[in-house]
Write a protein that holds these residues in place. Structure first.
Motif, PDB file in Angstrom:
ATOM      1  N   SER A  32       0.850  -1.185   0.000  1.00 42.72           N
ATOM      2  CA  SER A  32       0.000   0.000   0.000  1.00 42.72           C
ATOM      3  C   SER A  32       0.891   1.241   0.000  1.00 42.72           C
ATOM      4  O   SER A  32       1.967   1.241   0.602  1.00 42.72           O
ATOM      5  CB  SER A  32      -0.884   0.024   1.246  1.00 42.72           C
ATOM      6  OG  SER A  32      -1.784  -1.059   1.239  1.00 42.72           O
ATOM      7  N   PHE A  34       1.104   5.678   0.312  1.00 44.56           N
ATOM      8  CA  PHE A  34       0.444   6.783   0.999  1.00 44.56           C
ATOM      9  C   PHE A  34       1.164   8.103   0.715  1.00 44.56           C
ATOM     10  O   PHE A  34       2.377   8.133   0.519  1.00 44.56           O
ATOM     11  CB  PHE A  34       0.469   6.566   2.519  1.00 44.56           C
ATOM     12  CG  PHE A  34      -0.111   5.250   2.952  1.00 44.56           C
ATOM     13  CD1 PHE A  34       0.681   4.117   3.028  1.00 44.56           C
ATOM     14  CD2 PHE A  34      -1.448   5.145   3.285  1.00 44.56           C
ATOM     15  CE1 PHE A  34       0.163   2.895   3.415  1.00 44.56           C
ATOM     16  CE2 PHE A  34      -1.988   3.929   3.677  1.00 44.56           C
ATOM     17  CZ  PHE A  34      -1.186   2.807   3.744  1.00 44.56           C
ATOM     18  N   TRP A  35       0.391   9.182   0.741  1.00 43.33           N
ATOM     19  CA  TRP A  35       0.930  10.534   0.833  1.00 43.33           C
ATOM     20  C   TRP A  35       0.363  11.190   2.085  1.00 43.33           C
ATOM     21  O   TRP A  35      -0.838  11.118   2.339  1.00 43.33           O
ATOM     22  CB  TRP A  35       0.549  11.384  -0.383  1.00 43.33           C
ATOM     23  CG  TRP A  35       1.469  11.186  -1.548  1.00 43.33           C
ATOM     24  CD1 TRP A  35       1.243  10.445  -2.671  1.00 43.33           C
ATOM     25  CD2 TRP A  35       2.779  11.754  -1.706  1.00 43.33           C
ATOM     26  NE1 TRP A  35       2.328  10.504  -3.510  1.00 43.33           N
ATOM     27  CE2 TRP A  35       3.282  11.304  -2.951  1.00 43.33           C
ATOM     28  CE3 TRP A  35       3.581  12.605  -0.930  1.00 43.33           C
ATOM     29  CZ2 TRP A  35       4.540  11.677  -3.425  1.00 43.33           C
ATOM     30  CZ3 TRP A  35       4.825  12.962  -1.402  1.00 43.33           C
ATOM     31  CH2 TRP A  35       5.303  12.502  -2.648  1.00 43.33           C
ATOM     32  N   TYR A  36       1.278  11.811   2.848  1.00 42.82           N
ATOM     33  CA  TYR A  36       0.921  12.570   4.041  1.00 42.82           C
ATOM     34  C   TYR A  36       1.352  14.009   3.835  1.00 42.82           C
ATOM     35  O   TYR A  36       2.313  14.290   3.121  1.00 42.82           O
ATOM     36  CB  TYR A  36       1.638  12.010   5.271  1.00 42.82           C
ATOM     37  CG  TYR A  36       1.045  10.745   5.828  1.00 42.82           C
ATOM     38  CD1 TYR A  36       1.311   9.510   5.248  1.00 42.82           C
ATOM     39  CD2 TYR A  36       0.226  10.780   6.953  1.00 42.82           C
ATOM     40  CE1 TYR A  36       0.768   8.354   5.769  1.00 42.82           C
ATOM     41  CE2 TYR A  36      -0.320   9.624   7.487  1.00 42.82           C
ATOM     42  CZ  TYR A  36      -0.044   8.416   6.890  1.00 42.82           C
ATOM     43  OH  TYR A  36      -0.583   7.259   7.407  1.00 42.82           O
ATOM     44  N   LEU A  46      -2.989  12.211   6.881  1.00 47.88           N
ATOM     45  CA  LEU A  46      -3.086  11.338   5.713  1.00 47.88           C
ATOM     46  C   LEU A  46      -3.801  12.102   4.599  1.00 47.88           C
ATOM     47  O   LEU A  46      -4.930  12.559   4.771  1.00 47.88           O
ATOM     48  CB  LEU A  46      -3.860  10.074   6.067  1.00 47.88           C
ATOM     49  CG  LEU A  46      -4.107   9.078   4.944  1.00 47.88           C
ATOM     50  CD1 LEU A  46      -2.796   8.545   4.378  1.00 47.88           C
ATOM     51  CD2 LEU A  46      -4.977   7.923   5.454  1.00 47.88           C
ATOM     52  N   LYS A  49      -4.293   7.649  -0.369  1.00 48.74           N
ATOM     53  CA  LYS A  49      -3.651   6.344  -0.366  1.00 48.74           C
ATOM     54  C   LYS A  49      -4.108   5.527  -1.566  1.00 48.74           C
ATOM     55  O   LYS A  49      -5.134   5.831  -2.188  1.00 48.74           O
ATOM     56  CB  LYS A  49      -3.952   5.583   0.921  1.00 48.74           C
ATOM     57  CG  LYS A  49      -5.399   5.177   1.061  1.00 48.74           C
ATOM     58  CD  LYS A  49      -5.627   4.373   2.339  1.00 48.74           C
ATOM     59  CE  LYS A  49      -7.064   3.898   2.424  1.00 48.74           C
ATOM     60  NZ  LYS A  49      -7.314   3.113   3.664  1.00 48.74           N
ATOM     61  N   THR A  51      -4.047   1.155  -2.608  1.00 48.37           N
ATOM     62  CA  THR A  51      -3.705  -0.158  -2.054  1.00 48.37           C
ATOM     63  C   THR A  51      -3.342  -1.196  -3.108  1.00 48.37           C
ATOM     64  O   THR A  51      -2.845  -2.270  -2.758  1.00 48.37           O
ATOM     65  CB  THR A  51      -4.859  -0.701  -1.195  1.00 48.37           C
ATOM     66  OG1 THR A  51      -6.033  -0.751  -2.012  1.00 48.37           O
ATOM     67  CG2 THR A  51      -5.106   0.196  -0.010  1.00 48.37           C
ATOM     68  N   GLY A  57      -5.469   7.413  -5.845  1.00 43.20           N
ATOM     69  CA  GLY A  57      -5.937   8.058  -4.633  1.00 43.20           C
ATOM     70  C   GLY A  57      -6.142   9.535  -4.911  1.00 43.20           C
ATOM     71  O   GLY A  57      -5.399  10.135  -5.690  1.00 43.20           O
ATOM     72  N   TYR A  66      -0.951   4.650  -8.478  1.00 44.53           N
ATOM     73  CA  TYR A  66      -0.047   3.548  -8.144  1.00 44.53           C
ATOM     74  C   TYR A  66       0.413   2.902  -9.455  1.00 44.53           C
ATOM     75  O   TYR A  66      -0.344   2.191 -10.108  1.00 44.53           O
ATOM     76  CB  TYR A  66      -0.833   2.562  -7.287  1.00 44.53           C
ATOM     77  CG  TYR A  66      -0.070   1.451  -6.615  1.00 44.53           C
ATOM     78  CD1 TYR A  66      -0.625   0.820  -5.511  1.00 44.53           C
ATOM     79  CD2 TYR A  66       1.149   0.993  -7.061  1.00 44.53           C
ATOM     80  CE1 TYR A  66       0.020  -0.223  -4.864  1.00 44.53           C
ATOM     81  CE2 TYR A  66       1.801  -0.060  -6.433  1.00 44.53           C
ATOM     82  CZ  TYR A  66       1.221  -0.654  -5.328  1.00 44.53           C
ATOM     83  OH  TYR A  66       1.860  -1.700  -4.691  1.00 44.53           O
ATOM     84  N   CYS A  90       5.917  10.797   1.293  1.00 42.71           N
ATOM     85  CA  CYS A  90       5.467   9.568   0.645  1.00 42.71           C
ATOM     86  C   CYS A  90       5.837   8.398   1.549  1.00 42.71           C
ATOM     87  O   CYS A  90       6.897   8.430   2.213  1.00 42.71           O
ATOM     88  CB  CYS A  90       6.141   9.449  -0.722  1.00 42.71           C
ATOM     89  SG  CYS A  90       5.619   8.064  -1.724  1.00 42.71           S
TER      90      CYS A  90
ATOM     91  N   GLU B 101      -2.171   2.341   7.253  1.00 44.28           N
ATOM     92  CA  GLU B 101      -2.202   3.794   7.433  1.00 44.28           C
ATOM     93  C   GLU B 101      -2.114   4.165   8.898  1.00 44.28           C
ATOM     94  O   GLU B 101      -2.705   3.503   9.750  1.00 44.28           O
ATOM     95  CB  GLU B 101      -3.459   4.406   6.794  1.00 44.28           C
ATOM     96  CG  GLU B 101      -4.770   3.936   7.351  1.00 44.28           C
ATOM     97  CD  GLU B 101      -5.330   2.752   6.581  1.00 44.28           C
ATOM     98  OE1 GLU B 101      -4.528   1.970   6.004  1.00 44.28           O
ATOM     99  OE2 GLU B 101      -6.559   2.606   6.549  1.00 44.28           O
TER     100      GLU B 101
END
Lengths: 112, 113
Positions: A32, A34-36, A46, A49, A51, A57, A66, A90, B101
């Motif tokens: 998975s 993610f970007w925060y 968050l 995201k 997956t 996302g 992705y 990231c 997450e």
């Protein structure tokens, strides 16, 4: 081992410009992603995201797709605002230890 | 309103004193984490816990200690053995069960003089 590489900052843009922040990863399998976002003096939030491969996302005008072929998860926004100025991280979910593996962060500065 | 709380927001201590940073979550998450962030830098993992009464060292555990006696709480003690304790400390939690997450608290800025 698993790793995440982000483009170095700071990235400086004018308001309403198009934004891309590059993120590539190395991992076993299909983690998975993610970007925060972190605003000054605050915790991380968050942002979005994905997956699985080809997932997109999206949140607050930001998007990331992705891409399994290029092992990438680049963050994009069509028209940035001054309020988007922040540090963007990231991350990937590592199967080996059930943790997030973090990129170094990219500072974004938007000038009016 | 579910979330993660960290207190206090700012903390000042003299060198040689131990100090405990609070982290509480009401998200019913299994996993909790402590990170350290230095100015202009990324996140470094101090300790994490996947389940109550169990925790593991992260990348920079020396000079820190934790406990996980309740699911909701994961306090971090910065001991006098930590050579450079001044930093921004972030607590996070994660649902577990294959979901990676993490959700973060607002952070505690610790200054040791």
């Amino acid at each position: 081992g698993d790793s995440v590489t982000q483009m170095e900052g700071p990235v400086t843009l004018s308001e309403e410009a198009f934004l891309t922040i590059n993120c590539t990863y190395t991992a076993t399998g299909y983690p998975s992603l993610f970007w925060y976002v972190q605003y000054p003096g605050e915790g991380l939030q968050l942002l979005l995201k994905a997956t699985k491969a080809d997932d997109k996302g999206s949140n607050k005008g930001f998007e990331a797709t992705y891409r399994k072929e290029t092992t990438s998860f680049h963050l994009e926004k069509g028209s940035v605002q001054v309020s988007d100025s922040a540090v963007y991280f990231c991350a990937l979910g590592s199967y080996s230890n059930y943790q997030l593996i973090w990129g170094a962060g990219t500072k974004l500065i938007i000038k009016p | 309103d579910g979330g993660i709380t960290q207190s206090p927001k700012y903390l000042f201590r003299k060198e040689g004193q131990n100090v405990t940073l609070s982290c509480e979550q009401n998200l019913n998450h299994d996993a909790m984490y402590w990170y350290r962030q230095d100015p202009g830098q990324g996140l470094r993992l101090i300790y994490y816990s996947q389940i109550v009464n169990d925790f593991q060292k992260g990348d920079i555990a020396e000079g820190y200690s934790v406990s996980r006696e309740k699911k909701e709480s994961f306090p971090l003690t910065v001991t006098s053995a930590q050579k450079n304790p001044t930093a921004f400390y972030l607590c996070a939690s994660s649902p577990g069960g294959g979901r990676y997450e993490q959700y973060f608290g607002p952070g505690t800025r610790l200054t040791v003089t």
